[in-house]
Design an enzyme around this catalytic site. Sequence first.
Site, mmCIF file in Angstrom:
data_model
loop_
_atom_site.group_PDB
_atom_site.id
_atom_site.type_symbol
_atom_site.label_atom_id
_atom_site.label_comp_id
_atom_site.label_asym_id
_atom_site.label_seq_id
_atom_site.Cartn_x
_atom_site.Cartn_y
_atom_site.Cartn_z
ATOM 1 N N CYS A 171 0.381 -6.313 6.893
ATOM 2 C CA CYS A 171 0.346 -7.595 5.890
ATOM 3 C C CYS A 171 -0.329 -8.588 6.512
ATOM 4 C CB CYS A 171 2.005 -7.918 5.470
ATOM 5 S SG CYS A 171 2.795 -6.518 4.933
ATOM 6 N N GLU A 195 -0.156 -10.182 -1.120
ATOM 7 C CA GLU A 195 -0.080 -8.805 -0.854
ATOM 8 C C GLU A 195 1.240 -8.078 -0.601
ATOM 9 O OE1 GLU A 195 -1.117 -9.059 3.759
ATOM 10 O OE2 GLU A 195 -2.639 -8.985 2.407
#
Length: 384
Positions: free
Chosen positions: A357, A103
């Site tokens: 994250c 990501e």
Amino acid sequence: MAAFRSAFDAGEMRTEFEKAGIKSTFIPFIWKQLLHDSNNLLNQNMASEFQWEKAVPSLPSATYSLLRSKFKPLTSTVNTVVDSSDQTTTKLLIKLQSGAFVEAVIMRYDSRLGKYGDKPRPGGLRSTLCISSQVGCKMGCRFCATGTMGYKSNLTSGEIVEQLVHASRLFQIRNVVFMGMGEPLNNYSALVEAVRVMIGSPFLLSPKRITISTVGIIHAISKLHGDLPGLNLAVSLHAPAQDIRCQIMPAARAFPLQKLMDALQEYQQKSQQKIFIEYIMLDGVNDEEQHAHQLGKLLETFLVVVNLIPFNPIGSSSQFKTSSDEKVSAFQQVLRGTYNIRTTIRKQMGQDISGACGQLVVSQTNRISGKQTTVLPDIEDLHL
């Protein structure tokens, strides 16, 4: 059939060009042409065979057969794009050629607002991209969702750069922080190569707008300034004493606190730059006044900025609790007032989209596998 390499994998491109007798000076031109029409790049990349001659004209003829046989303009694809409700954060779930997911998070700020009351400031809108360097992470920090995944693999330098390519299609990226999935200094050679691509043509990011975050890989810190001068270093310290660090960050056993501080002292002497210290506030673990004094004494000879990070537990299974606002403020006052250490409290962004994250990719993986798992938030999305 062997997997294709990314056209943004600088080392592989140079090696193959040199073997074929093609000048490596063509490589930045290829990148520039690919970026010039990024929508066309994305559409063509989905086709069975990318039309290199059309996308990058005027190359020596031998270059095209090499590119077709060895490289793809992009080896990754954007699987999901999620915007936060306040439109300040966009999270990209990126599928690699291997089928694994990583990501990247884009955080947007208006630098004219927020710090000095109603007084306008020079500046404007800017975007910071939080990049992943590994699939999973072997550090195992107990407050981090990525740590629950374990280590899967390193990203290639091209896969790291491709996160910037994907993000640049959506927003103009001004800053890059290596604070996504993984420990960047555990993927050192790919990290160095990717950053060198980012600061070179055609990306031309300023080194002072790139930040690398580490839990404290001592041997890598010792050579970082020589390989990547001018970058920002952020250290996930999270505790002022070795025993507490080991409790919440098992990997800290391999990196004794005093040896880490010696390495940071040497780094600062060489770089003459401030170091960013990340410190997650965990109720009753590392947030008492005594811990603030310990941290102040540990850092008082350094030029640092300490960023206090409010812990945001997800679900009821978290073994940690959030420090109260009063405790966080008191901690900050000790560092500022007693030790004159610049100290900020992190603004949380993108919480409604698992903006820290490590959360989106874990939840996506769990959904694919059919598992219902509660995960902890990763806090590596430092706003610098």
